[in-house]
Each structure stands twice: as C-alpha cells, then as structure tokens.
Design an enzyme around this catalytic site. Structure first.
Site, PDB file in Angstrom:
ATOM      1  CB  CYS A  55      -0.904  -0.007   1.029  1.00 30.01           C
ATOM      2  SG  CYS A  55      -1.465   1.284   1.852  1.00 30.01           S
ATOM      3  CB  CYS A 113       0.542   1.285   4.017  1.00 27.38           C
ATOM      4  SG  CYS A 113      -1.067   0.842   4.316  1.00 27.38           S
TER       5      CYS A 113
END
Length: 106
Positions: A30, A33
């Site tokens: 991600c 993230c």
C-alpha cells in the site's frame, strides 16, 4: 523510540483491545501506508497514553471485514474492549490528520 507492535494472532488482538490501544491497519503493498512510515514513530512517541499496534490486513481479512476496515491505511482505537474511535478510509493520511484523530479520543 517506541514503535508499533505487530499483531500476529486474533488472541493477541483481543487482549490488546482491553487496553487503551490504537490499531493501524496496513499492508506492505500500500503506497499510502508507506507514506506514513517516516512519521508514525513520532506519533507513537507523542501519544504515550495509548499502545499502538500494526495489523497487516492481508493476514487478517476476516477481522478487517468484522471491523468494517475496507480501506488502508486506517486506524481503530479501543479502550476496555470498546471501539472509542475510527479513522477509516482508503485516503492518504497526513501526520496532522492522524494526530487530530488521536486528539479526539481523549
């Protein structure tokens, strides 16, 4: 510097929910993230009233469904086994937005 404690089992998650805790739902793939990695340790350090945990959503898909965590990175806070706050979306989160969320928990 304090860091996120990785959740490795549902039992560990259930026990962690009993304390004042903030869970970061994340995944290695991600990009949003990865964006928060450089400053998440500073947020943990600045908010010692809470224990911070990291949950790799790919390892806990059913838990994410149960908690309605459909996007990452997302945060869910607990105290005494009850959800006390949610910052759940698929959008990128800034240091200021994450801290503002934590500030609402107190």
């Amino acid at each position: 510097m304090d860091k996120l404690i990785e959740i490795l089992s549902l039992e560990q998650f259930e026990n962690a929910c009993k304390e004042k805790s903030v869970f970061l739902f994340t995944a290695d793939w991600c990009p949003d993230c990865v964006f928060i990695k450089p400053f998440i340790g500073e947020i943990v350090e600045a908010n010692k009233d809470y224990t911070f945990y990291m949950i790799n959503r790919d390892n806990f898909i059913d838990l994410c469904k149960d908690l309605d965590v459909l996007g990452i990175p997302s945060f869910v806070a607990f105290d005494n086994g009850e959800v006390i706050g949610r910052f759940v979306s698929k959008l990128r989160k800034s240091r200021e937005e994450i801290q503002a969320f934590i500030d609402t928990l107190g």
